[in-house]
Design an enzyme around this catalytic site. Structure first.
Site, PDB file in Angstrom:
ATOM      1  N   ASP A   1      -6.795 -12.710  -2.744  1.00 46.11           N
ATOM      2  CA  ASP A   1      -6.000 -11.462  -2.789  1.00 46.11           C
ATOM      3  C   ASP A   1      -5.525 -11.252  -4.229  1.00 46.11           C
ATOM      4  O   ASP A   1      -4.403 -10.810  -4.479  1.00 46.11           O
ATOM      5  CB  ASP A   1      -4.819 -11.550  -1.814  1.00 46.11           C
ATOM      6  CG  ASP A   1      -4.240 -10.180  -1.465  1.00 46.11           C
ATOM      7  OD1 ASP A   1      -4.882  -9.162  -1.778  1.00 46.11           O
ATOM      8  OD2 ASP A   1      -3.127 -10.130  -0.900  1.00 46.11           O
TER       9      ASP A   1
ATOM     10  N   ALA B   1       1.643  -8.951   7.102  1.00 46.09           N
ATOM     11  CA  ALA B   1       1.479  -7.521   7.374  1.00 46.09           C
ATOM     12  C   ALA B   1       0.793  -7.262   8.711  1.00 46.09           C
ATOM     13  O   ALA B   1      -0.141  -6.465   8.805  1.00 46.09           O
ATOM     14  CB  ALA B   1       0.729  -6.825   6.232  1.00 46.09           C
TER      15      ALA B   1
ATOM     16  N   HIS C   1      -2.888  -5.192   8.263  1.00 42.41           N
ATOM     17  CA  HIS C   1      -1.824  -4.187   8.157  1.00 42.41           C
ATOM     18  C   HIS C   1      -1.726  -3.417   9.471  1.00 42.41           C
ATOM     19  O   HIS C   1      -1.874  -2.187   9.499  1.00 42.41           O
ATOM     20  CB  HIS C   1      -2.091  -3.260   6.961  1.00 42.41           C
ATOM     21  CG  HIS C   1      -2.007  -3.961   5.643  1.00 42.41           C
ATOM     22  ND1 HIS C   1      -0.844  -4.009   4.906  1.00 42.41           N
ATOM     23  CD2 HIS C   1      -2.914  -4.698   4.956  1.00 42.41           C
ATOM     24  CE1 HIS C   1      -1.060  -4.713   3.806  1.00 42.41           C
ATOM     25  NE2 HIS C   1      -2.304  -5.157   3.820  1.00 42.41           N
TER      26      HIS C   1
ATOM     27  N   GLY D   1       1.248 -21.144  -0.977  1.00 43.44           N
ATOM     28  CA  GLY D   1       2.506 -21.792  -0.595  1.00 43.44           C
ATOM     29  C   GLY D   1       3.632 -20.808  -0.349  1.00 43.44           C
ATOM     30  O   GLY D   1       4.722 -21.218   0.046  1.00 43.44           O
TER      31      GLY D   1
ATOM     32  N   ARG E   1       6.084 -13.010  24.481  1.00 48.43           N
ATOM     33  CA  ARG E   1       5.552 -12.132  25.533  1.00 48.43           C
ATOM     34  C   ARG E   1       4.625 -11.043  24.993  1.00 48.43           C
ATOM     35  O   ARG E   1       4.076 -10.271  25.758  1.00 48.43           O
ATOM     36  CB  ARG E   1       6.703 -11.523  26.345  1.00 48.43           C
ATOM     37  CG  ARG E   1       7.362 -12.551  27.274  1.00 48.43           C
ATOM     38  CD  ARG E   1       8.488 -11.947  28.091  1.00 48.43           C
ATOM     39  NE  ARG E   1       9.591 -11.496  27.254  1.00 48.43           N
ATOM     40  CZ  ARG E   1      10.498 -12.302  26.684  1.00 48.43           C
ATOM     41  NH1 ARG E   1      10.437 -13.608  26.870  1.00 48.43           N
ATOM     42  NH2 ARG E   1      11.462 -11.813  25.943  1.00 48.43           N
TER      43      ARG E   1
ATOM     44  N   LEU F   1       5.853  -8.917  -1.633  1.00 52.22           N
ATOM     45  CA  LEU F   1       4.654  -9.620  -2.082  1.00 52.22           C
ATOM     46  C   LEU F   1       3.586  -8.601  -2.450  1.00 52.22           C
ATOM     47  O   LEU F   1       3.347  -7.643  -1.712  1.00 52.22           O
ATOM     48  CB  LEU F   1       4.132 -10.540  -0.978  1.00 52.22           C
ATOM     49  CG  LEU F   1       4.997 -11.752  -0.642  1.00 52.22           C
ATOM     50  CD1 LEU F   1       4.398 -12.515   0.542  1.00 52.22           C
ATOM     51  CD2 LEU F   1       5.138 -12.661  -1.842  1.00 52.22           C
TER      52      LEU F   1
ATOM     53  N   HIS G   1       0.859  -1.191   0.000  1.00 51.94           N
ATOM     54  CA  HIS G   1       0.000   0.000   0.000  1.00 51.94           C
ATOM     55  C   HIS G   1       0.895   1.241   0.000  1.00 51.94           C
ATOM     56  O   HIS G   1       1.998   1.231   0.550  1.00 51.94           O
ATOM     57  CB  HIS G   1      -0.899   0.023   1.241  1.00 51.94           C
ATOM     58  CG  HIS G   1      -1.934  -1.064   1.251  1.00 51.94           C
ATOM     59  ND1 HIS G   1      -3.282  -0.812   1.384  1.00 51.94           N
ATOM     60  CD2 HIS G   1      -1.818  -2.407   1.140  1.00 51.94           C
ATOM     61  CE1 HIS G   1      -3.949  -1.953   1.352  1.00 51.94           C
ATOM     62  NE2 HIS G   1      -3.082  -2.945   1.204  1.00 51.94           N
TER      63      HIS G   1
ATOM     64  N   GLY H   1       0.073  -9.255  -3.532  1.00 56.63           N
ATOM     65  CA  GLY H   1      -1.127 -10.022  -3.838  1.00 56.63           C
ATOM     66  C   GLY H   1      -0.762 -11.319  -4.541  1.00 56.63           C
ATOM     67  O   GLY H   1       0.380 -11.790  -4.471  1.00 56.63           O
TER      68      GLY H   1
END
Ligand code: ZN
Length: 388
Positions: A273, A221, A196, A250, A228, A306, A144, A308
């Site tokens: 996506d 994202a 995101h 994959g 913790r 990446l 984005h 989509g």
């Protein structure tokens, strides 16, 4: 009023969304399923479409995250014709209902996209819109445009919460919006998903309490799972009333991680996506001025980020069986029954049952291919599953 003529579809194997049946059939009248039962109990005077030997009849796929298809990126062309082209491209691969997904963009583009969605006929399989952003974490932008990530203004709320019979899904980072914003959206009928985001576990729990029910491409994202600070991933997987999107190519998430996620309490949904190459002729496309291209079933920018996928839903189902080791019926339910329930449409979509919309697919399981789809009872041939 005259009744629409009935017709039946019979299959060696019928998956009704929950249960696998042998030698069953559905009777369709107009856009609805009128009856489901054993093949031998069909009325004798009804025309029957017999699927080829070994074929499955199953609910059509519902994809809640579709950025593009048929060489079109929704952000580039938020128009009714582009939406139809995207829906047509995905229908070949079994998707009978979808949410075109606008990734982070200007307020003007968001308004154009919403107007376009509202002008597409509701029986076309376009259920509404998914706004992925712009209220995201600048720390987790993915591809984005960081310059367009922002916090919500009053006009944003007015757009998102305006009365409509179309669905709206908003992916946001809960830590980037004011307390009560998610409640206000959900009260207006908007579905809200986390994505995101750098939300902590506590911030995610607070968002769930406000009505958040989804997690967009879980693991990608977002704040990672850590000993913790369990973050959104642990909060999602221990919650029985939430749904999470999985991109099973994959690459986006290692299959071992997804197999672990399936052991949690949350409901999995397959999403693609998808980017323009799905059902299109081009393998490269432009994303906010950056070149991106399909590599196998994944899309990435030249810098390796990446961007989509080039994944069709039937491939996601196939991968789910092969990589995650789940039965075909479960994979099919992740692509139909689960997203229908996530969207609040589980009473009319996602199953082959009396009164449900006749959104169906004919599926050859080995090699896995969609042979035909029915949208609201209307049959569309899948001419070829081969990608150009
Ligand atoms: Zn994303």
């Amino acid at each position: 009023m005259s009744r629409s003529p009935s017709h039946a579809v019979a299959a060696d194997t019928l998956f009704d969304g929950r249960v696998v049946r042998q030698h069953w059939a559905v009777l369709v009248e107009g856009s609805r399923i009128q009856w489901v039962g054993p093949r031998g109990e069909l009325p004798p005077d009804v025309p029957v479409d017999e699927l080829p030997s070994g074929c499955w009849l199953a609910p059509g796929f519902i994809d809640v995250q579709v950025n593009g298809g048929g060489d079109v990126l929704f952000n580039d062309d938020p128009s009714p014709s582009a939406i139809n082209r995207i829906a047509t491209a995905h229908r070949r691969f079994g998707t009978t209902a979808l949410l075109p997904t606008l990734i982070t963009d200007t307020p003007e583009k968001m308004r154009m996209a919403w107007n376009a969605i509202e002008s597409v006929p509701p029986n076309s399989g376009v259920l509404g819109i998914h706004f992925e952003g712009p209220f995201l974490s600048p720390e987790k932008p993915g591809v984005h445009d960081r310059a367009m990530i922002r916090t919500p203004a009053v006009e944003d709320y007015d757009l998102l919460a305006s009365p409509s019979d179309r669905l709206r899904l908003v992916t946001l980072a809960p830590e980037q919006v004011r307390a009560g914003f998610i409640t206000d959206l959900t009260k207006a009928g908007v579905r809200v998903a986390l994505g995101h985001s750098m939300a902590t576990y506590a911030q995610t729990r607070a968002a769930l309490a406000e009505g958040l029910t989804g997690f967009t491409h879980l693991f990608n994202a977002m704040r990672p799972l850590a000993s913790r600070e369990p973050g959104p991933i642990a909060a999602a997987l221990e919650s029985p009333d939430v749904w999470f999107g999985m991109i099973v190519d994959g690459v986006h998430v290692d299959p071992a991680i997804l197999r672990l996620a399936l052991r949690g309490s949350a409901h999995p949904m397959l999403v693609t996506d998808a980017m323009p190459p799905v059902g299109g002729h081009r393998t490269a496309f432009s994303l906010f001025g950056c070149e991106a291209f399909a590599r196998g079933q994944t899309c990435m920018r030249e810098d390796g980020a990446l961007a989509g996928s080039a994944l069709a839903m039937i491939e996601a189902v196939d991968n789910c069986v092969r990589l995650l080791g789940v039965p075909l019926s479960s994979a099919l339910s992740y692509a139909s029954y689960e997203p229908a329930n996530f969207l609040g449409l589980g009473h009319r979509l996602g199953r082959l049952a009396v009164g449900y919309q006749a959104d169906m697919i004919a599926l050859a399981p080995d090699p896995m291919q969609v042979q035909a789809t029915w949208v609201a009872g209307h049959r569309h041939e899948a001419a070829s599953n081969a990608k150009p």
